[in-house]
Design an enzyme around this catalytic site. Structure first.
Site, mmCIF file in Angstrom:
data_model
loop_
_atom_site.group_PDB
_atom_site.id
_atom_site.type_symbol
_atom_site.label_atom_id
_atom_site.label_comp_id
_atom_site.label_asym_id
_atom_site.label_seq_id
_atom_site.Cartn_x
_atom_site.Cartn_y
_atom_site.Cartn_z
ATOM 1 N N SER A 77 42.091 27.787 38.404
ATOM 2 C CA SER A 77 40.850 28.543 38.507
ATOM 3 C C SER A 77 39.746 27.901 37.690
ATOM 4 C CB SER A 77 41.076 29.979 38.025
ATOM 5 O OG SER A 77 41.037 30.024 36.616
ATOM 6 N N LYS A 78 38.552 28.061 38.187
ATOM 7 C CA LYS A 78 37.383 27.488 37.547
ATOM 8 C C LYS A 78 37.216 28.035 36.124
ATOM 9 C CE LYS A 78 33.566 27.012 40.242
ATOM 10 N NZ LYS A 78 32.312 27.436 40.858
ATOM 11 N N ARG A 79 37.574 29.269 35.959
ATOM 12 C CA ARG A 79 37.407 29.934 34.665
ATOM 13 C C ARG A 79 38.244 29.327 33.542
ATOM 14 N NH1 ARG A 79 34.920 34.072 32.812
ATOM 15 N NH2 ARG A 79 36.418 34.223 31.091
ATOM 16 N N ARG A 80 39.534 29.196 33.786
ATOM 17 C CA ARG A 80 40.397 28.811 32.684
ATOM 18 C C ARG A 80 41.064 27.429 32.777
ATOM 19 N NH1 ARG A 80 45.006 29.174 33.461
ATOM 20 N NH2 ARG A 80 45.671 29.539 31.325
ATOM 21 N N THR A 101 29.761 25.770 46.378
ATOM 22 C CA THR A 101 29.447 26.806 45.397
ATOM 23 C C THR A 101 29.823 26.361 43.996
ATOM 24 O OG1 THR A 101 31.600 27.794 45.871
ATOM 25 C CG2 THR A 101 29.708 28.689 47.033
#
Length: 478
Positions: A243-246, A20
């Site tokens: 995390s992928k976000r930050r 993903t």
RNA sequence: GCCCCCAUCGUCCAGUGGCCUAGGACGCCGCCCUUUCAAGGCGGUAACACGGGUUCGAAUCCCGUUGGGGGUACCA
């Protein structure tokens, strides 16, 4: 004589990424530890693509993951398994569960579940409402696993010891979605059994999923449990899971930023584990030999870019010069290299390479050390100019004026340039550090960089003189 | 909220009851070397979360507290 090692069945481990996104740093570490364990024990390393959630899966990302694993040097032993191709196996398993009464259909909506939970007093989770309602298959209907009302589900974790979950804390979880697809837990239980997985090594974030998988396995008739080892999480400076976000979690990005795979793998191996002799930087073969799963620590580890940089610099310095040049190509010939492509000269870089190699921490830093050689004019760093040319104005004028003359006639060799530069500076009583600074800034634009004499020699007499004169002119009269 | 996991220098690891006045590495600071910067050499800074036990003896075992994290989906 029979040893326990000979009595144990051969180790079979697997890395099971879900496609993903790009390969995540945390996933890479899981892959690495599985691989280290397999190679250490002479066992088998398997790959399984967890793509049951077809909406969120992407075939191209699967290939990307394979390539990144290869870059890391992590190989596998059999054809990778794809969960998307095993739907019939999961269907058979859930049918069996339904038939044996270990699972049942449920048509509750999320809202209904939440409403009842609120009525009970805020305790969230499914309450087993449909257990005996005999709901028939149909739209919006899922299948849930009937968890035991009492007793406990326990297992021994190689890293954490005994872990016990009261069954009453486990809600009747969904095993088949309304669209008919089996959930991750079913696929996980079925595949690990079918693939003969003996050791499940994965992140600690999957720890609480283990009792559910175990319950499923038992209900499906698998009495032998695999050995579990839940690896400590890799965290950021806030001590939260990467995390992928930050956070910078895509391994691909580290490749692009000039990290060597050997350094990344070696560094990753020190997160959660350390060799008994304390030597952190060492060949992967030695790491494989020394790796001991039972010695993996149980607390989370901070991903320290500074330490990775140190590892990377060590690995870069250990490269043969030809290898360093070869591996630098990607940054030297890149579209975003700081110079026009036609001004780049491989021979000049090759001559400079050994001096650059011992100074960079990442390959991405390479162009910054040699740009002055391939640019028509140096990029002037303002801070350097202020410090050397403005604050040190008098010395700068003195040195620049003298070198305009001396560089014009001296031998254009390292020794000749040295004599021209320091012969004068020394005679004037100027410290060598002070004497070289104006010439360095004039010719390279910065006050730091590779050794000056070699730099000028490669730059050439004409270009050097042009730049020294230009700098002198910029300082104005007197 | 509930469940589960975790707790040694700023960070990553050593330490598995006495060898610990707690060791190594990264970082940071200082000195040396030195044409800048690196590299290298030398030195330094800095930790057993807290409280109870157990024991002749605890960083190491047990309990509790506090703190942190993970999970609580028809994601994986």
């Amino acid at each position: 004589m029979i040893t326990t090692a000979e009595q144990s069945p051969p180790v079979r481990v697997r890395f099971a990424p879900s496609p993903t996104g790009f390969l995540h740093v945390g996933s890479a570490r899981s892959a690495l530890f599985n691989w280290l364990y397999a190679r250490h024990t002479g066992g088998t390393m398997l790959l399984r693509i967890e793509d049951t959630d077809t909406d969120r899966s992407n075939p191209e990302l699967i290939d990307m993951i394979f390539r990144t694993l290869e870059w890391l040097g992590i190989d596998w032993d059999e054809e990778p398994e794809h969960q998307s191709r095993r739907a019939d196996r999961y269907r058979a398993a859930t049918d069996e569960l339904l038939a044996s009464g270990r699972a049942y259909r449920c048509d509750c909506t999320r809202d209904q579940i939440d409403a009842r939970a609120a009525e009970r007093g805020g305790k969230p989770g499914y309450d087993g409402f449909c257990r005996d309602r005999g709901v028939a298959a149909g739209p919006g209907v899922v299948v849930r696993f009937r968890t035991p009302d009492d007793g406990v589900t326990a297992f021994t974790d190689l890293i954490r010891g005994d872990v016990t979950f009261p069954n009453s804390d486990l809600e009747d979880f969904v095993i088949v979605r309304a669209n008919g697809d089996a959930m991750f837990l079913v696929a996980n239980a079925v595949d690990d059994a079918d693939m003969g997985i003996t050791h499940v090594l994965r992140g600690e974030d999957l720890l609480n999923v283990t009792p559910k998988v175990l319950l499923l396995r038992h209900a499906l008739g698998h009495t032998e449990d695999p050995v579990f080892a839940h690896l400590p999480l890799i965290v950021n400076e806030q001590r939260k899971k990467l995390s992928k976000r930050r956070d910078d979690v895509a391994l691909e990005d580290y490749i692009a930023r000039g990290y060597l795979s050997e350094a990344v793998v070696n560094y990753l191996a020190t997160l959660g584990w350390g060799p008994p002799d304390g030597v952190e930087i060492r060949p992967i073969a030695e790491i494989i030999e020394l790796f001991d799963l039972t010695q993996v620590v149980s607390s989370s580890a901070f991903f320290d870019l500074k330490k990775l940089d140190h590892f990377n610099a060590e690995y870069i310095r250990a490269l043969a010069v030809e290898d360093f040049i070869e591996r630098s190509q990607r940054w030297l010939l890149a579209d975003d290299a700081p110079w026009p492509a036609d001004r780049y000269d491989p021979a000049v870089f090759a001559a400079m390479a050994p001096l650059v190699q011992e100074r960079v921490r990442t390959l991405a830093e390479v162009p910054g050390y040699v740009d002055f050689l391939f640019l028509a004019e140096p990029v002037v760093d303002d801070k350097s100019w202020q410090k050397v040319m403005v604050k040190g104005h008098d010395t700068a004028v003195l040195m620049l004026d003298a070198m305009v003359d001396r560089f014009a006639t001296c031998d254009w060799t390292g020794a000749g340039i040295e004599d021209a530069l320091f012969g004068f500076g020394d005679a004037q009583g100027i410290k060598r550090g002070q004497a070289q600074a104006p010439i360095r800034v004039a010719t390279t634009g910065r006050s730091v960089g590779p050794p000056l004499l070699e730099s000028l020699e490669l730059l050439g007499r004409d270009t050097t003189l042009t730049r020294v004169r230009a700098a002198r002119a910029a300082l104005g009269a007197t």
